[in-house]
Design a protein around this motif. Structure first.
Motif, PDB file in Angstrom:
ATOM      1  N   PHE A   1       0.809  -1.213   0.000  1.00  0.00           N
ATOM      2  CA  PHE A   1       0.000   0.000   0.000  1.00  0.00           C
ATOM      3  C   PHE A   1       0.848   1.271   0.000  1.00  0.00           C
ATOM      4  CE2 PHE A   1      -2.809   2.970   2.489  1.00  0.00           C
ATOM      5  CZ  PHE A   1      -3.746   3.149   1.473  1.00  0.00           C
TER       6      PHE A   1
ATOM      7  N   VAL B   1       0.701   4.350  -2.732  1.00  0.00           N
ATOM      8  CA  VAL B   1       0.171   5.659  -2.347  1.00  0.00           C
ATOM      9  C   VAL B   1       1.174   6.767  -2.652  1.00  0.00           C
ATOM     10  CG1 VAL B   1      -0.470   7.089  -0.364  1.00  0.00           C
ATOM     11  CG2 VAL B   1      -1.416   4.794  -0.602  1.00  0.00           C
TER      12      VAL B   1
ATOM     13  N   SER C   1      -4.884   8.870   2.808  1.00  0.00           N
ATOM     14  CA  SER C   1      -4.314   7.516   2.891  1.00  0.00           C
ATOM     15  C   SER C   1      -3.583   7.289   4.206  1.00  0.00           C
ATOM     16  CB  SER C   1      -3.336   7.290   1.737  1.00  0.00           C
ATOM     17  OG  SER C   1      -3.973   7.507   0.509  1.00  0.00           O
TER      18      SER C   1
ATOM     19  N   PHE D   1      -8.982  -0.132   4.439  1.00  0.00           N
ATOM     20  CA  PHE D   1      -8.378  -0.115   3.114  1.00  0.00           C
ATOM     21  C   PHE D   1      -9.378   0.404   2.076  1.00  0.00           C
ATOM     22  CE2 PHE D   1      -6.850  -2.347  -0.764  1.00  0.00           C
ATOM     23  CZ  PHE D   1      -5.587  -1.783  -0.815  1.00  0.00           C
ATOM     24  N   PHE D   2     -10.646   0.004   2.228  1.00  0.00           N
ATOM     25  CA  PHE D   2     -11.700   0.396   1.295  1.00  0.00           C
ATOM     26  C   PHE D   2     -11.899   1.915   1.292  1.00  0.00           C
ATOM     27  CE2 PHE D   2     -16.240   1.143   0.349  1.00  0.00           C
ATOM     28  CZ  PHE D   2     -16.296   0.593  -0.929  1.00  0.00           C
TER      29      PHE D   2
ATOM     30  N   ASN E   1      -9.688   4.132   2.000  1.00  0.00           N
ATOM     31  CA  ASN E   1      -8.548   4.749   1.329  1.00  0.00           C
ATOM     32  C   ASN E   1      -8.664   4.627  -0.191  1.00  0.00           C
ATOM     33  OD1 ASN E   1      -7.164   5.623   3.637  1.00  0.00           O
ATOM     34  ND2 ASN E   1      -6.322   3.588   3.991  1.00  0.00           N
ATOM     35  N   VAL E   2      -9.042   3.450  -0.647  1.00  0.00           N
ATOM     36  CA  VAL E   2      -9.144   3.216  -2.089  1.00  0.00           C
ATOM     37  C   VAL E   2     -10.209   4.116  -2.714  1.00  0.00           C
ATOM     38  CG1 VAL E   2      -9.799   1.517  -3.834  1.00  0.00           C
ATOM     39  CG2 VAL E   2      -8.270   0.861  -1.978  1.00  0.00           C
ATOM     40  N   CYS E   3     -11.332   4.280  -2.008  1.00  0.00           N
ATOM     41  CA  CYS E   3     -12.392   5.148  -2.527  1.00  0.00           C
ATOM     42  C   CYS E   3     -12.012   6.620  -2.446  1.00  0.00           C
ATOM     43  CB  CYS E   3     -13.695   4.915  -1.751  1.00  0.00           C
ATOM     44  SG  CYS E   3     -14.437   3.300  -2.059  1.00  0.00           S
TER      45      CYS E   3
END
Length: 856
Positions: free
Chosen positions: A362, A366, A398, A704-705, A707-709
């Motif tokens: 990750f 990032v 993030s 994690f979700f 951050n990804v969104c």
């Protein structure tokens, strides 16, 4: 090949451990390297012709850590490790306190005005904007300095291409601080140029509190981890403390007390009554019963006479023994157990944390996204401030706050919930690993059973009555110190039998006892002794065989040549053992029993409780070897035990569970302690672990979700079309929201209830589990049963119900106790000799308030 153990300092996570192991394993001449993160040790096997200890230490130091060989004093190294753990805990606590002292005013100043809280006059208004920003920066600096290790370790790991949790913390905090400093500079430019709009734009773009939040909250989790680490070295220290410091030896015909390390092989050693045996040896003179339960697991002390072996740290009974030393120093049984505990502890594979695995992928992604975002906006002709804001927003959203909290918060709630059930998880690793278990290994004595002999059957031979048999048995056994004799004497006292004094008492080693009562000769002992006395016990042999097959020990009694009857004793099964075994099997776990007792007793217990497999007559090293063989076959093994003899197996197992009433060494060797000494709690411990790890995985997914969104929004992907660009303040808010979500999800664990335990709780075995054997001419113990109902206050849950049930079943004369939570009472089946006061006393001692007692 030389094998050397080293202490390693500076490791904070699984990535650090991997980095150290890689640094040493790549050295020419190193055959094997095993690094233990929890204990801060490393074991290396290498060619000493090609390498030296110094070369290995240099490789570790080059990797950014510290190392030094343990040398020839492992005990001192263990104490040093413990001191280091205590120092680490003290340091972490100081860091946390200092962080909180400065974080609280920082958070108030930066966020308080958003909910209407007043600010000091020198901080409010645009004319004080620079002061407002600088005060926040100054409040953050002590927090950053106190937690500087995150930055040092994080960037070192990052530059070493092995990013870890510290790398995430360092990058997130640095990004927030960098943007805050940049915002102060822009405010200054705006104020100097008279551009109030520019100054106001950056006035609220100070994210020093984000950096403070990251560092402070992560330190809370680290502090909780440090608290549990300091207990990992106690096992070896307590084993070493168990060894006697001196021994009494016979030299030149006189007794001399010498230090234990001065005892020589072949010397005669004297052990007085009640003393601990200092070294291994063979008895040459004397007769005594030796309590070996701590080493071999035998529930009944073993009689020792000339020719028998004795073991270090076992306890001599009432007789004086003289033995010849055969094993001294590091060769003794106890020393071997100590080595097994050390070896098993150092070979345990540490748990790879999910957050560290995610972070390894990750973090570089990032960083790359943030850099690419800034470059793209610059290439598209946007202002540097716009590009920088977008890049910083990516890093801030993030931020690893939620990722870092995902595991420790769930574990903190889980361990707290476990404490409510009397289950003490000594480390986060124990809680994490317990959910992977597929095989449970159980010690017998003290774990499945009560750990002490008790009378199970009283069989009187007609025309003698049970009362006559008990009276005779008590009188004969009163002068004896044998554990079985004490069990008979205790039962007779409970039945209110008057005990007369025996005359001309004689103990026959390995056979029994003989004495005169009222001028007549009576005897008690095994079958061979009865035959020597001329007593006819043929009518009892069938019942005796049935009792022996059931794991009980029969004692015969005779008046001259006439048989009086037989009393049987056994180590009774705990009331909840059968329910616990059934629950474990229902959870899909294989159950194995290990015991130092004989095969017949082990098989009887195995059949009674429904255990898959029983391994009998095992020594401590055999238990450890059995656990190791299961692991080598691919199983994840949990060991449940309570004695010193269980310590190597507890340490070798993937998860060791110690019965709370067991020895301190077993507790120190284990990963989980069952404070109430109830095997059902082992079921709850595994079930809770599964719930916690499921929660941790949910937390990691959502962290994690988020951050990804959030990254595409922060990067400004939607800006050209919709005009959306995520301000770093909202990025920080989104990061905080993910943390709130993670914490809220973890708090759901407060609602955890042990479903398996509740399901099987009613399936308890009575205190004496194996039914009595009787025929028409022999009477079993117990009177005509009657039923009573006792009302009870204070019971709240199924565990309360189990405690009251067990307490009532232990009352002499009680055969059954059915407790009702709804009706707040217990229906008791008992003999007429059981008084209301005895029942009320049992309830009080269990910790509840007894009410009136009625006959049903």
């Amino acid at each position: 090949m030389k094998q050397e153990k080293f202490t390693v300092t500076g490791m904070t996570c699984a990535a650090c451990q991997s980095h150290v192991q890689k640094a040493v394993s790549t050295l020419q001449g190193v055959q094997d390297c095993n690094v233990n993160l929890l204990s801060g040790t490393m074991t290396a096997q290498f060619d000493e012709a090609a390498l030296s200890d110094g070369d290995i230490c240099a490789a570790v130091k080059k990797a950014g850590y510290g190392a030094q060989p343990v040398g020839k004093n492992p005990a001192a190294a263990e104490k040093t490790a413990r001191q280091r753990a205590q120092e680490e805990l003290h340091s972490m606590k100081s860091r946390l306190i200092l962080s909180l002292i400065f974080f609280i005013p920082l958070f108030y100043i930066s966020m308080g005005h958003m909910i209407g809280l007043p600010l000091p006059s020198f901080l409010s208004g645009m004319q004080n904007a620079i002061t407002y920003g600088m005060v926040q920066l100054l409040l953050l600096l002590p927090i950053a300095y106190a937690n500087r290790s995150y930055f040092i370790n994080g960037y070192r790991s990052l530059f070493g291409r092995a990013p870890n949790m510290d790398s995430l913390i360092a990058i997130g905090a640095t990004a927030a601080v960098a943007y805050g400093v940049f915002a102060i500079c822009r405010m200054g430019n705006g104020l100097a140029a008279g551009d109030m709009a520019l100054a106001e734009k950056y006035h609220m773009d100070l994210y020093f509190e984000s950096a403070g939040t990251i560092l402070t909250l992560i330190t809370v989790g680290k502090y909780l981890e440090s608290r549990s680490r300091g207990q990992t070295t106690e096992a070896v220290e307590k084993l070493m403390d168990l060894k006697p410091q001196t021994a009494v030896v016979l030299r030149n015909g006189t007794e001399q007390e010498v230090p234990i390390d001065k005892v020589l092989t072949g010397e005669l050693v004297v052990v007085r009554p009640g003393a601990s045996i200092p070294v291994d040896g063979v008895v040459t003179d004397g007769l005594s019963a030796v309590d070996q339960s701590a080493i071999t697991g035998e529930s009944i002390p073993v009689e020792k006479q000339a020719g028998d072996e004795v073991i270090t740290a076992t306890i001599n009974g009432t007789g004086r023994l003289v033995f010849r030393a055969t094993k001294v120093g590091d060769d003794t049984t106890l020393s071997q157990i100590i080595h097994l505990v050390e070896d098993a502890g150092s070979s345990k594979a540490p748990i790879a944390r999910l957050a560290d695995k995610i972070a390894g992928v990750f973090v570089p992604i990032v960083i790359a996204i943030a850099a690419v975002t800034a470059v793209i906006w610059l290439l598209l002709g946007y202002a540097p401030e716009f590009a920088l804001r977008a890049g910083i927003a990516v890093l801030v959203i993030s931020c690893p706050c939620a990722l870092g909290l995902a595991t420790p918060v769930a574990i903190m709630v889980g361990t707290g919930k476990g404490a409510q059930f009397g289950i003490l998880y000594k480390s986060a690793e124990a809680l994490e690993t317990a959910h992977t278990i597929d095989t449970v290994v159980l010690d017998k004595t003290g774990t499945l059973t009560q750990g002490r002999p008790a009378v199970t059957d009283v069989l009187a031979q007609a025309p003698f009555t049970e009362a006559e048999l008990l009276q005779t048995a008590a009188a004969l056994e009163k002068p004896s110190e044998h554990p079985l004799a004490q069990a008979v004497l205790q039962y007779a006292k409970e039945q209110g039998v008057s005990i007369q004094e025996a005359e001309e008492f004689e103990a026959v080693p390995g056979r029994g006892v003989r004495a005169k009562l009222s001028g007549e000769v009576f005897s008690a002992g095994n079958a061979a002794f009865m035959h020597e006395c001329g007593a006819d016990i043929s009518t009892l042999e069938q019942q005796a065989q049935a009792l022996a097959e059931a794991g009980k020990t029969p004692l015969y009694f005779a008046k001259g040549s006439r048989s009086l009857g037989m009393i049987a004793a056994a180590d009774p099964v705990k009331p909840t053992s059968k329910a616990a075994v059934r629950a474990l099997r229902h959870m899909g776990l294989s159950v194995v029993m290990l015991t130092g007792d004989n095969r017949r007793t082990a098989e009887a217990i195995r059949t009674e409780l429904g255990i898959d497999r029983a391994v009998a007559e095992v020594l401590p090293q055999d238990k450890e070897r059995e656990v190791r063989s299961l692991q080598e076959a691919g199983h994840k093994v949990a060991m449940v035990g309570d004695g010193i003899n269980d310590a190597p197996a507890l340490t070798r197992s993937d998860v060791g569970l110690a019965i709370g009433a067991g020895t301190d060494i077993a507790i120190a060797s284990a990963d989980i302690v069952l404070m109430k000494s109830d095997l059902l709690d082992a079921v709850t411990a595994i079930e809770l672990s599964r719930a916690v790890i499921r929660n941790v995985k949910e937390n990691l997914f959502w962290a994690f979700f988020y951050n990804v969104c959030g990254i595409p929004l922060a990067a400004g992907v939607f800006y050209p079309l919709l005009g959306w660009q995520l301000n770093p303040m909202f990025a920080a808010a989104a990061m905080s929201l993910s943390s709130v979500f993670v914490v809220t999800n973890a708090l759901r664990l407060r609602l955890f209830k042990p479903k398996q335990t509740q399901r099987f709780l009613a399936e308890k075995t009575p205190a004496v589990s194996i039914p009595s054997t009787q025929n028409n001419s022999i009477h079993s113990k117990g009177a005509v049963p009657m039923k009573k109902v006792i009302f009870i206050e204070g019971m709240m849950c199924e565990h309360c119900k189990a405690h009251v049930t067990e307490a009532l079943q232990k009352v002499p004369g009680v055969t059954e106790a059915n407790v009702s939570l709804e009706q707040k009472n217990a229906a008791v089946t008992c003999g007429a000799e059981v008084t209301d006061e005895a029942l009320q006393k049992a309830v009080t001692e269990a910790g509840y308030r007894p009410g009136k007692v009625e006959e049903a």
